[in-house]
Design a protein around this motif. Sequence first.
Motif, short mmCIF file in Angstrom:
data_model
loop_
_atom_site.label_atom_id
_atom_site.label_comp_id
_atom_site.label_asym_id
_atom_site.label_seq_id
_atom_site.Cartn_x
_atom_site.Cartn_y
_atom_site.Cartn_z
N SER A 1 -3.36 -10.99 -9.66
CA SER A 1 -3.08 -12.14 -9.28
C SER A 1 -3.21 -13.02 -10.91
O SER A 1 -2.25 -14.07 -10.95
N LYS B 1 9.53 -13.42 -7.36
CA LYS B 1 9.61 -12.29 -6.30
C LYS B 1 9.84 -10.93 -6.83
O LYS B 1 9.83 -10.04 -6.18
N ILE C 1 3.66 -8.54 -7.76
CA ILE C 1 3.56 -9.61 -6.81
C ILE C 1 2.79 -9.21 -5.45
O ILE C 1 2.01 -9.96 -4.91
N LYS C 2 2.95 -7.86 -5.03
CA LYS C 2 2.28 -7.49 -3.74
C LYS C 2 0.82 -7.44 -3.82
O LYS C 2 0.33 -7.31 -2.68
N GLN C 3 0.27 -7.01 -5.08
CA GLN C 3 -1.00 -6.69 -5.29
C GLN C 3 -1.87 -8.22 -5.42
O GLN C 3 -2.88 -8.31 -5.56
N SER D 1 -3.17 -10.69 -4.61
CA SER D 1 -3.61 -11.49 -3.10
C SER D 1 -4.93 -12.69 -3.68
O SER D 1 -5.39 -13.23 -2.61
N ARG E 1 5.12 -13.45 -1.87
CA ARG E 1 4.20 -12.31 -1.33
C ARG E 1 4.59 -12.05 0.10
O ARG E 1 4.24 -11.02 0.60
#
Length: 257
Positions: free
Chosen positions: A123, A181, A186-188, A190, A257
């Motif tokens: 993040s 994007k 980006i997926k991690q 959170s 995300r």
Amino acid sequence: MIPKLRTVNVMRYISPLREGGSLPALAEACDDFKYVIKFRGAGHGTKALISELLGGLIAKHLGLPVPEIVFVELDKAFGQTEADEEIQDLLKFSQGLNLGLHYLSGAITYDVATNTCDPLLASKIVWLDSFITNVDRTFRNTNLLIWHKELWLIDHGAAFYFHHSWDNWEKTSVTPFAMIKDHALIKQASELETVHKEFTQKLNDAFFRELVNTIPDEFLNWEEGPSNEEIRDVYFKFMSNRLAHADIFLKAAQDAR
């Protein structure tokens, strides 16, 4: 307070790093350390060096792991024995002050498919790249290294892309940065809200003013026309304005995300 950057002289050219679009090189300096040298004569010239300098120093200020950044002097005799004509030309047009990052010997490239990243660290990196508009930390080219089992950030030369079209800095400073994007992490990422609160408190105009004053005049003598102080002031206003509108790029990252 930003520590004063060291200046080293290149003593030995070791090899080009052809995986880099700007043709950086591995070289040994007068302090016996090896550095990845970013050359003023390559690609986008000193604008890429400014992005590398500002992006790296912001990352360090925010507590992210970045190799030591140094100024690198290159004299005209350096590289004369280089057989490759393309590299000879690069070195010829790079005489004077360049930029280097301490070489992380034995480091391996971070692979999204096989490596994991702590959500808080992911993040922080996503927030940083959103702030500095870094378009070059994607799945195809993460610009992340694993060194001694830790994640390190490299290569911020593609950040602050507004300076390639100098007149649109104000508009770019409030962009949501849709390209986030494509970010490798980006997926991690959170924990963006937590990081947003921390980083918007750590950054401020006093830091930005000190930061732009680290840009050497040698990187600012552009042909476009603005004076060196005018250029520094635009970088300052870009960062100040972007921080003031940070909720915009935060939301873009959260939506991605």
